[in-house]
Design a protein around this motif. Structure first.
Motif, mmCIF file in Angstrom:
data_model
loop_
_atom_site.group_PDB
_atom_site.id
_atom_site.type_symbol
_atom_site.label_atom_id
_atom_site.label_comp_id
_atom_site.label_asym_id
_atom_site.label_seq_id
_atom_site.Cartn_x
_atom_site.Cartn_y
_atom_site.Cartn_z
ATOM 1 N N VAL A 285 0.842 -1.210 0.000
ATOM 2 C CA VAL A 285 0.000 0.000 0.000
ATOM 3 C C VAL A 285 0.871 1.252 0.000
ATOM 4 C CG1 VAL A 285 -1.649 1.358 1.343
ATOM 5 C CG2 VAL A 285 -1.994 -1.105 1.059
ATOM 6 N N GLU A 286 1.884 1.290 0.857
ATOM 7 C CA GLU A 286 2.781 2.449 0.921
ATOM 8 C C GLU A 286 3.490 2.682 -0.418
ATOM 9 O OE1 GLU A 286 5.483 1.962 4.133
ATOM 10 O OE2 GLU A 286 3.960 2.194 5.708
ATOM 11 N N GLU A 287 3.926 1.598 -1.050
ATOM 12 C CA GLU A 287 4.624 1.726 -2.325
ATOM 13 C C GLU A 287 3.695 2.219 -3.430
ATOM 14 O OE1 GLU A 287 7.622 1.638 -5.185
ATOM 15 O OE2 GLU A 287 7.684 1.622 -2.994
ATOM 16 N N VAL A 288 2.458 1.729 -3.441
ATOM 17 C CA VAL A 288 1.476 2.173 -4.433
ATOM 18 C C VAL A 288 1.159 3.649 -4.233
ATOM 19 C CG1 VAL A 288 -0.924 1.954 -5.179
ATOM 20 C CG2 VAL A 288 0.466 -0.090 -4.852
ATOM 21 N N VAL A 289 0.962 4.073 -2.974
ATOM 22 C CA VAL A 289 0.661 5.479 -2.682
ATOM 23 C C VAL A 289 1.838 6.373 -3.113
ATOM 24 C CG1 VAL A 289 0.302 7.144 -0.823
ATOM 25 C CG2 VAL A 289 -0.956 4.976 -0.825
ATOM 26 N N ARG A 290 3.061 5.947 -2.815
ATOM 27 C CA ARG A 290 4.238 6.717 -3.226
ATOM 28 C C ARG A 290 4.306 6.859 -4.745
ATOM 29 N NH1 ARG A 290 8.423 6.279 -5.701
ATOM 30 N NH2 ARG A 290 8.061 4.055 -6.077
ATOM 31 N N ASP A 291 4.032 5.773 -5.429
ATOM 32 C CA ASP A 291 4.079 5.788 -6.887
ATOM 33 C C ASP A 291 3.021 6.731 -7.467
ATOM 34 O OD1 ASP A 291 5.070 4.692 -9.429
ATOM 35 O OD2 ASP A 291 3.092 3.787 -9.595
ATOM 36 N N ILE A 292 1.825 6.712 -6.892
ATOM 37 C CA ILE A 292 0.750 7.600 -7.363
ATOM 38 C C ILE A 292 1.108 9.057 -7.115
ATOM 39 C CG2 ILE A 292 -1.650 8.304 -6.975
ATOM 40 C CD1 ILE A 292 -2.278 5.332 -6.441
ATOM 41 N N LYS A 293 1.687 9.348 -5.957
ATOM 42 C CA LYS A 293 2.106 10.723 -5.653
ATOM 43 C C LYS A 293 3.165 11.205 -6.638
ATOM 44 C CE LYS A 293 1.049 10.925 -0.699
ATOM 45 N NZ LYS A 293 1.627 11.043 0.673
ATOM 46 N N ASP A 294 4.119 10.324 -6.932
ATOM 47 C CA ASP A 294 5.171 10.689 -7.897
ATOM 48 C C ASP A 294 4.562 11.025 -9.255
ATOM 49 O OD1 ASP A 294 7.097 10.375 -6.034
ATOM 50 O OD2 ASP A 294 7.814 8.429 -6.749
ATOM 51 N N GLU A 295 3.601 10.220 -9.649
ATOM 52 C CA GLU A 295 2.981 10.417 -10.965
ATOM 53 C C GLU A 295 2.143 11.682 -11.002
ATOM 54 O OE1 GLU A 295 0.016 7.650 -13.428
ATOM 55 O OE2 GLU A 295 2.007 6.813 -13.133
#
Length: 245
Positions: free
Chosen positions: A235-245
């Motif tokens: 979940v943390e990795e997915v959220v980080r990836d979405i924020k980056d995008e």
């Protein structure tokens, strides 16, 4: 001591940034492997992942032994100038099953020299190929662009959805658009592989896709050396990836 690591820039979705379509672009088949780089540093051939140099710690990447074997046995890599970074995809099955004879090879993507701020300055595709020939770089695969020209977004979608892959039976995963003159890149993926649902209005429906979760798990395994990531880590990795995008 190695110089600062030069990351390959994150490529935005065409659906989020259409400015690349303002001028002529190359269209390349998007590859779904391991993003790598090769440099010649003081007569020492060093490989890199998308995150850092592949040295100094235990490497957990499943593809690393084959990449290392290729790199150490390819003596033509000593011909690379020291201020040059050669980027490629080491083709391994991540979310796509490529033909067996196509995997475990270095597929050339781009050639760049390093400017003072540590960012890559890319050569035009044809210029890069000429340099590789001039330097005698061998044992890599160069995939020709599918097309080059000025395209509308509708034309891009048609090419994306109807182009056959050069690496497997079936259609391509998606397209990468590259305008070397303006230094703008973009990608667009077929629906099955896209991490973005363009027509969705709710943010969770737009960004939370199965493809994004699968790639987050792969990143945790390869880059963070997490063999069996927990649900919280995913979940943390997915959220980080979405924020980056």
């Amino acid at each position: 001591k190695f110089p600062r690591f030069v990351k390959y820039p994150k490529i935005p979705y065409l659906e989020e940034d259409r400015s690349v379509l303002s001028q002529e672009v190359y269209l390349f088949e998007k590859l779904d492997g391991a993003l790598t780089q090769v440099r010649n540093l003081n007569e020492l051939i060093i490989g890199g992942s998308k995150a850092n140099y592949l040295t100094g710690k235990i490497i957990n990447y499943s593809w690393f032994p084959n990449f290392l074997k290729w790199m150490r046995s390819n003596h033509s890599l000593y011909n690379l100038p020291e201020d040059i970074v050669m980027y490629g995809e080491w083709l391994v099955p991540v979310t796509i099953d490529y033909d067996k004879e196509k995997i475990n090879k270095f597929y050339f993507i781009d050639l760049a020299y390093v400017v003072e701020n540590g960012k890559p300055q890319f050569y035009d595709y044809l210029e890069a190929i000429n340099y590789l020939c001039e330097w005698g770089i061998k044992d890599l695969v160069v995939l020709s662009p599918l097309k080059k020209g000025l395209f509308t977004e509708g034309q891009i979608r048609e090419i994306r959805d109807n182009s056959r892959s050069q690496l497997r039976e079936g259609n391509i995963e998606g397209l990468v658009l590259k305008n070397y003159y303006t230094r703008q890149f973009a990608k667009t993926l077929n629906f099955e592989y896209s991490e973005l649902r363009e027509n969705e209005k709710r943010l969770e429906n737009k960004y939370l896709t199965l493809a994004r979760v699968k790639k987050a798990v792969r990143r945790l395994h390869d880059e963070e050396l997490v063999k069996l990531p927990s649900l919280g880590q995913i979940v943390e990795e997915v959220v980080r990836d979405i924020k980056d995008e």
